[in-house]
Enzyme design. Structure first.
Site, short mmCIF file in Angstrom:
data_model
loop_
_atom_site.label_atom_id
_atom_site.label_comp_id
_atom_site.label_asym_id
_atom_site.label_seq_id
_atom_site.Cartn_x
_atom_site.Cartn_y
_atom_site.Cartn_z
N GLU A 106 62.93 27.46 3.30
CA GLU A 106 62.33 28.31 4.35
C GLU A 106 60.97 27.77 4.79
O GLU A 106 60.07 27.62 3.96
CB GLU A 106 62.18 29.75 3.81
CG GLU A 106 61.66 30.72 4.83
CD GLU A 106 61.64 32.17 4.31
OE1 GLU A 106 62.45 32.52 3.44
OE2 GLU A 106 60.78 32.93 4.79
N LYS A 109 60.73 40.60 -1.82
CA LYS A 109 61.37 39.32 -1.45
C LYS A 109 60.29 38.30 -1.09
O LYS A 109 60.39 37.12 -1.43
CB LYS A 109 62.33 39.56 -0.26
CG LYS A 109 63.21 38.38 0.07
CD LYS A 109 62.60 37.41 1.07
CE LYS A 109 63.57 36.30 1.43
NZ LYS A 109 62.98 35.31 2.34
N ASP A 115 65.91 29.24 -14.51
CA ASP A 115 67.05 30.09 -14.14
C ASP A 115 66.53 31.16 -13.18
O ASP A 115 66.11 32.24 -13.59
CB ASP A 115 67.65 30.70 -15.41
CG ASP A 115 68.87 31.56 -15.11
OD1 ASP A 115 69.10 31.89 -13.94
OD2 ASP A 115 69.59 31.90 -16.06
N HIS A 120 55.77 31.73 12.10
CA HIS A 120 57.14 31.33 11.77
C HIS A 120 57.74 30.47 12.85
O HIS A 120 58.43 29.50 12.58
CB HIS A 120 58.00 32.59 11.64
CG HIS A 120 58.28 32.96 10.23
ND1 HIS A 120 59.45 33.52 9.84
CD2 HIS A 120 57.54 32.85 9.12
CE1 HIS A 120 59.41 33.75 8.54
NE2 HIS A 120 58.26 33.35 8.09
C1 MEV Z 1 60.14 36.46 4.66
O1 MEV Z 1 60.83 35.46 3.95
C2 MEV Z 1 59.28 37.29 3.74
C3 MEV Z 1 58.63 38.51 4.39
O2 MEV Z 1 59.62 39.31 5.02
C4 MEV Z 1 57.93 39.28 3.29
C5 MEV Z 1 57.39 40.63 3.73
O3 MEV Z 1 57.91 41.23 4.70
O4 MEV Z 1 56.44 41.08 3.07
C6 MEV Z 1 57.68 38.11 5.47
#
Ligand code: MEV
Length: 431
Positions: free
Chosen positions: A84, A268, A284, A382
């Site tokens: 990413e 995430k 792992d 992004h």
């Molecule tokens: C994207 O890979 C991760 C985000 O969505 C984390 C977040 O929203 O805090 C930008």
């Protein structure tokens, strides 16, 4: 170029891959073989064939380095393997801001794993619980016979805990937890072996039948924590004052604290950093992911793994805490040359140190995401990086990648068809 032992590497981003690799290799003191591993795929075909079944190839991922990390006053170059865009850039940039404020502080628990032993058909579960606890020393002694090496390194079985489930679909169930300090190993094999070895004794003591024996990935006795305190002025950017950014981050955290839909995405973002280091260092990552999300719901409500608040001086204070079952010996770290080199670059001396640096990277990643989300939004940054990928997908190479990407962003048309058109025009001009 002279390389100093600081993880601040100005201009690193602007170098070519070979130059960057050389700089990192010098920094980490890699030998010729290790240097060669760094710039190859990190894994030979024959070795891959020994690692898993039915191998037909090697799956590559970019390996990036996040400089600027200062953790407990020590500098780290952090290897990150991830597909990413913007994750490595965000980690590096946030680490730079945090180092300006003194760096990350971290700590961790002893590396204690839990192995579970399921016992069925126990005539009297509560009496069995009592008997198991009273015979704890016998059980621990037996568990310690399975791995004399770990024991000689001052690891080994630490404690026994018993949980009784009086009513399950198969009747009363008793679960024995063996708490086992695996030292610098992730420890899955060690604790699974120890749990299996306890079978006859557990059956003898309980009068029941032992069924499953397996570690728990909810490694909540093996926690890593990181903290950063940042003065508001260092959070200012563009038209946003530091105060605005800090307030925005605290408000963004509140969203994740109360709402599982948001907390999942928030976490995430934390795992973007942690998984990337895990992957680079041969850990792992499925175990880490499973443990992190189960820990996030430990109170029955899925919530944020991090907190973001203000202290009395008005500084932004972030903390993160999660289970990190990682190892610096054994597993893929023993057989994967790329993972070995990544660990050499990171320079950690123990599994705990690795876990703590990973927690710091997760916090940095979280900070980067919340900073972007609470100001200009995630898409702007992004998109620039996404445009590079679209340019590459359209067939751009070398300097063309940046030229096509810049044009796509300028035109706000980050699409493959437009990238192909631009490349076509370029080719005609050159031809
Ligand atoms: C994207 O890979 C991760 C985000 O969505 C984390 C977040 O929203 O805090 C930008």
């Amino acid at each position: 170029m002279t390389v100093h032992k600081t993880s601040r590497l100005p201009g690193f981003y602007d170098l070519g891959v070979e130059e960057r690799a050389g700089m990192v290799a010098d920094w980490a003191g890699l030998d010729q073989d290790e240097r060669a591993v760094l710039t190859s795929a990190g894994l030979e075909f024959d070795r891959a064939d020994q690692m898993i079944e039915n191998v037909v190839g090697i799956h590559g991922l970019p390996l990036g380095i996040a400089p600027n990390f200062l953790v407990n006053d020590r500098d780290y170059l952090v290897p990150m393997a991830i597909e990413e865009p913007s994750v490595v850039a965000a980690a590096s940039f946030m680490a730079k801001i945090v180092r300006g404020a003194g760096g990350f502080r971290t700590c961790s628990t002893e590396p204690v794993m839990i192995a579970q032993i399921q016992v069925l058909d126990v005539p009297d579960p509560w009496a069995a619980r009592f008997d198991l606890l009273c015979q704890k020393e016998r059980l621990l002694d037996l568990a310690n016979q399975t791995d004399p090496v770990v024991v000689s390194l001052h690891g080994g079985a630490r404690d026994i805990e018993i949980r009784v489930f009086p009513d399950t679909p198969v009747g009363p169930m008793l679960v024995v937890h063996l708490l086992y300090d695996t030292r610098d190993a992730m420890g899955a094999n060690t604790v699974n072996t120890a749990a299996e070895a306890l079978t006859p004794l557990v059956e003898e003591i309980t009068g029941g039948r032992v069924h499953l024996r397996i570690l728990s990935n909810l490694a909540d006795r093996r926690l890593a924590r990181a903290k950063a305190a940042i003065p508001p002025e260092s959070m200012a950017f563009g038209e946003y004052s530091g105060e605005q950014v800090v307030q925005g981050i605290v408000e963004a955290y509140a969203f994740a604290a109360v709402d599982p839909y948001r907390a999942t995405t928030h976490n995430k973002g934390i795992m973007n950093g942690i998984d990337a280091v895990a992957l680079a260092c041969g850990q792992d990552w499925r175990a880490i992911e499973a443990g992190a999300h189960a820990y996030a719901v430990r109170d029955g409500h899925y919530t944020s793994l991090s907190t973001w608040t203000r202290d009395r001086e008005g500084n932004l204070v972030g903390t993160v805490e999660l289970p990190l079952a990682v190892g610096t010996v054994g597993g893929a770290t023993r057989v994967h040359p790329g993972a070995q080199v990544a660990l050499r670059i990171l320079g950690v001396e123990s599994a705990r140190e690795l876990a703590e640096v990973m927690a710091a990277v997760g916090l940095a990643q979280n900070l980067g995401a919340l900073r972007a989300l609470s100001t200009e939004g995630i898409q702007r940054g992004h998109m620039t990086l996404h445009a590079r990928q679209v340019a590459i997908a359209a067939g751009a190479t070398g300097d063309q990648v940046q030229a096509v990407a810049a044009r796509l962003v300028r035109e706000r048309k980050i699409r493959l068809d437009r990238a192909l058109e631009i490349l076509d025009v370029m080719a005609k001009k050159e031809g």
